[in-house]
Design a protein around this motif. Structure first.
Motif, short mmCIF file in Angstrom:
data_model
loop_
_atom_site.label_atom_id
_atom_site.label_comp_id
_atom_site.label_asym_id
_atom_site.label_seq_id
_atom_site.Cartn_x
_atom_site.Cartn_y
_atom_site.Cartn_z
N PRO A 1 12.36 26.50 1.52
CA PRO A 1 11.13 25.33 1.37
C PRO A 1 10.18 25.78 2.20
N MET A 2 8.77 25.73 2.01
CA MET A 2 7.67 25.95 2.81
C MET A 2 6.72 24.87 3.16
N MET A 3 7.01 23.89 2.18
CA MET A 3 6.20 22.50 2.52
C MET A 3 7.03 21.31 1.83
N TYR A 4 6.56 20.37 2.27
CA TYR A 4 7.23 19.07 1.48
C TYR A 4 6.25 18.16 1.35
N SER A 5 6.50 17.00 0.65
CA SER A 5 5.55 15.81 0.30
C SER A 5 6.56 14.63 0.21
N LEU A 6 5.90 13.33 0.75
CA LEU A 6 6.77 12.30 0.42
C LEU A 6 5.66 11.00 0.08
N GLU B 1 9.32 1.87 2.15
CA GLU B 1 10.37 2.14 1.24
C GLU B 1 9.86 3.62 0.45
N LEU B 2 10.72 4.30 0.65
CA LEU B 2 10.80 5.88 0.04
C LEU B 2 10.55 5.85 -1.45
N GLU B 3 9.60 6.35 -2.07
CA GLU B 3 9.40 6.66 -3.46
C GLU B 3 9.94 7.94 -3.92
N PHE B 4 9.39 8.78 -3.13
CA PHE B 4 9.93 10.45 -3.47
C PHE B 4 9.80 11.32 -2.36
N LEU B 5 10.71 12.20 -2.31
CA LEU B 5 10.41 13.49 -1.17
C LEU B 5 10.66 14.56 -2.09
N HIS B 6 9.71 15.49 -2.14
CA HIS B 6 9.71 16.46 -2.78
C HIS B 6 9.46 17.84 -1.75
N GLU B 7 10.24 18.89 -2.09
CA GLU B 7 10.32 20.10 -1.24
C GLU B 7 9.54 21.22 -2.26
N VAL C 1 9.82 7.09 9.12
CA VAL C 1 8.83 6.43 7.92
C VAL C 1 9.49 5.33 7.45
N ILE C 2 10.85 5.36 7.26
CA ILE C 2 11.58 4.24 6.79
C ILE C 2 11.93 3.18 7.70
N ALA C 3 12.18 3.58 8.94
CA ALA C 3 12.18 2.54 10.31
C ALA C 3 10.82 1.72 10.55
N ALA C 4 9.73 2.14 10.16
CA ALA C 4 8.50 1.61 10.23
C ALA C 4 8.15 0.59 9.28
N GLY D 1 0.77 -1.25 -0.06
CA GLY D 1 0.20 -0.07 0.11
C GLY D 1 0.98 1.08 -0.11
N THR D 2 0.08 2.30 -0.15
CA THR D 2 1.02 3.81 -0.30
C THR D 2 0.71 4.51 0.84
N PHE D 3 1.71 5.00 1.50
CA PHE D 3 1.61 6.03 2.50
C PHE D 3 1.96 7.47 1.96
N TYR D 4 1.19 8.58 2.15
CA TYR D 4 1.61 9.77 1.50
C TYR D 4 1.26 10.91 2.73
N LEU D 5 2.42 11.81 2.68
CA LEU D 5 2.43 12.72 3.63
C LEU D 5 2.74 14.22 3.03
N ALA D 6 1.87 15.14 3.26
CA ALA D 6 2.18 16.50 2.95
C ALA D 6 2.13 17.33 4.24
N GLU D 7 3.33 17.86 4.27
CA GLU D 7 3.59 18.75 5.51
C GLU D 7 4.23 20.09 5.42
N PHE D 8 4.05 20.98 6.39
CA PHE D 8 4.85 22.23 6.30
C PHE D 8 6.23 22.01 6.61
N HIS D 9 6.93 22.35 5.89
CA HIS D 9 8.52 22.41 5.84
C HIS D 9 9.20 22.90 7.17
N PRO D 10 10.00 22.24 8.04
CA PRO D 10 10.67 22.73 9.24
C PRO D 10 11.63 23.91 8.81
N VAL D 11 12.10 24.18 7.59
CA VAL D 11 12.86 25.07 7.54
C VAL D 11 12.26 26.53 7.44
N SER D 12 10.88 26.34 7.30
CA SER D 12 10.05 27.58 7.06
C SER D 12 9.68 28.06 8.72
N ALA D 13 9.93 27.39 9.77
CA ALA D 13 9.38 27.64 11.19
C ALA D 13 11.10 28.40 11.57
#
Length: 186
Positions: free
Chosen positions: A176-181, A141-147, A135-138, A58-70
């Motif tokens: 970078p203000m958001m990222y998705s993986l 397998e990472l497919e992509f990481l976009h900033e 995410v990897i330890a859980a 199955g697929t896991f998808y995360l969209a989140e605010f980038h920690p650099v913006s904080a």
């Protein structure tokens, strides 16, 4: 009913109780959305929970605010308006532990001037490396990481509204203000 999902089931539970809340069911797609991670006390437990409700393959998808913006927020100024201070680093990227800042503020990013109650915050700013590693330890397998150099709310008063959301104006350094993986459950 409007979208034709008459058999949809909605469950309300603490994220760490998700497995029990869905009776151990596993899903093809698991999603965590914007603004969720900073409220989590245990990132590894969250990632393990996402893996537990995602079926193998199955697929896991995360969209989140980038920690650099904080890094540019200031607890006192919160949203700097002075152009000379707009992109001044005010926070450390590393070493943010779960904290109770003891500050009772009002409003939110959705309505800065809103009158609100119960305003003490308890949060953590997770680094991008901490999130990806959890995410990897859980078992994903990472497919992509976009900033992304835009965000969906006016995080700073100097941002300009565009067709993508809010961005720094032309001529200013882009951050970078958001990222998705996206990841696949092994």
């Amino acid at each position: 009913a409007r979208i034709g999902a008459a058999d949809a089931r909605f469950v309300c539970a603490d994220v760490y109780d998700s497995v029990a809340a869905v009776d151990g069911e596993r899903f093809d797609v698991v999603y965590t959305g914007l603004g969720a991670l900073n409220w989590l006390r245990d990132l590894d437990r969250w990632a393990a929970t996402m893996a537990a409700v995602c079926r193998p393959g199955g697929t896991f998808y995360l969209a989140e605010f980038h920690p650099v913006s904080a890094l540019f927020y200031d607890d006192d100024l919160r949203y700097p308006t002075d152009p000379a201070m707009q992109l001044t680093v005010r926070q450390s990227y590393f070493g943010h532990e779960w904290h109770d800042d003891g500050v009772a503020t009002t409003g939110s990013y959705g309505a800065m001037g809103a009158a609100t109650v119960n305003n003490r915050t308890h949060e953590s700013e997770w680094t991008l490396g901490q999130v990806v590693s959890a995410v990897i330890a859980a078992g994903f397998e990472l497919e992509f990481l976009h900033e992304h150099d835009f965000t969906l709310f006016e995080a700073y008063p100097f941002l300009v509204r565009t067709d993508r959301g809010y961005e720094v104006p032309p001529g200013m350094a882009r951050i970078p203000m958001m990222y998705s993986l996206r990841a696949t459950r092994r």
